[in-house]
Design a protein around this motif. Sequence first.
Motif, PDB file in Angstrom:
ATOM      1  N   VAL A   9      93.916  90.165  55.488  1.00 32.57           N
ATOM      2  CA  VAL A   9      93.079  89.338  56.358  1.00 32.57           C
ATOM      3  C   VAL A   9      92.033  90.236  57.014  1.00 32.57           C
ATOM      4  CG1 VAL A   9      94.705  89.553  58.294  1.00 32.57           C
ATOM      5  CG2 VAL A   9      93.107  87.618  58.217  1.00 32.57           C
ATOM      6  N   LEU A  14      91.220  86.952  61.360  1.00 31.91           N
ATOM      7  CA  LEU A  14      92.371  87.074  62.248  1.00 31.91           C
ATOM      8  C   LEU A  14      92.040  86.546  63.643  1.00 31.91           C
ATOM      9  CD1 LEU A  14      95.277  87.982  62.404  1.00 31.91           C
ATOM     10  CD2 LEU A  14      94.457  90.276  62.946  1.00 31.91           C
ATOM     11  N   GLU A  15      90.835  86.795  64.102  1.00 31.90           N
ATOM     12  CA  GLU A  15      90.399  86.282  65.403  1.00 31.90           C
ATOM     13  C   GLU A  15      90.447  84.753  65.427  1.00 31.90           C
ATOM     14  OE1 GLU A  15      86.220  86.242  67.813  1.00 31.90           O
ATOM     15  OE2 GLU A  15      86.834  88.151  66.922  1.00 31.90           O
ATOM     16  N   VAL A  17      92.298  82.836  63.433  1.00 37.98           N
ATOM     17  CA  VAL A  17      93.712  82.456  63.333  1.00 37.98           C
ATOM     18  C   VAL A  17      94.351  82.470  64.721  1.00 37.98           C
ATOM     19  CG1 VAL A  17      95.981  83.172  62.463  1.00 37.98           C
ATOM     20  CG2 VAL A  17      93.989  83.184  60.938  1.00 37.98           C
ATOM     21  N   LYS A  18      94.055  83.468  65.516  1.00 35.48           N
ATOM     22  CA  LYS A  18      94.642  83.573  66.856  1.00 35.48           C
ATOM     23  C   LYS A  18      94.157  82.436  67.760  1.00 35.48           C
ATOM     24  CE  LYS A  18      95.683  88.453  66.625  1.00 35.48           C
ATOM     25  NZ  LYS A  18      95.462  89.789  67.144  1.00 35.48           N
ATOM     26  N   ILE A  61     100.201  85.595  57.207  1.00 32.76           N
ATOM     27  CA  ILE A  61      99.162  86.068  58.110  1.00 32.76           C
ATOM     28  C   ILE A  61      99.642  85.769  59.517  1.00 32.76           C
ATOM     29  CG2 ILE A  61      96.790  85.714  58.901  1.00 32.76           C
ATOM     30  CD1 ILE A  61      96.098  85.115  55.963  1.00 32.76           C
ATOM     31  N   GLU A  62      99.859  86.825  60.301  1.00 36.20           N
ATOM     32  CA  GLU A  62     100.393  86.682  61.654  1.00 36.20           C
ATOM     33  C   GLU A  62     101.707  85.905  61.661  1.00 36.20           C
ATOM     34  OE1 GLU A  62      98.952  87.876  64.981  1.00 36.20           O
ATOM     35  OE2 GLU A  62      98.510  89.172  63.281  1.00 36.20           O
TER      36      GLU A  62
END
Length: 128
Positions: A9, A14-15, A17-18, A61-62
């Motif tokens: 990712v 990722l930002e 996704v968060k 992912i995460e």
Amino acid sequence: MEKIKRLGVTPEALEVVKILQEKFGDLMFYQAGGCCEGTQPQCFEKGAFFPRTNDVCIGQIEGFDFWLDKDLFEYWKFSHFTLDVTNGFGPGGFSLETPYGKTFQVKYRLFTEEESNNLEEVKLNSYD
């Protein structure tokens, strides 16, 4: 030797996704082989989409599963997937990032022969 991951990712993805995790809680990703969304990866609230029997989870992912359509996996099984994000609206707009003016996309690269011999195992979906 450490197993080679099939999924990565970008920091930008990722930002997003968060942000989605904060708003919706647990998530899941699914990438189909066509139809409305083409092969664009989709992000859903966990449990809002049910993978089919023998669809393939290629990683997380995460901590959130990333599923592929079983036929798409057969075509791309020798490739590393990197989840990225771009500005704009993808086709259809079913994915959770759409209202934020973002669209997830996957960038692919072929595994080297050495990597191919040391890949992490995948998980097949089963309703048994």
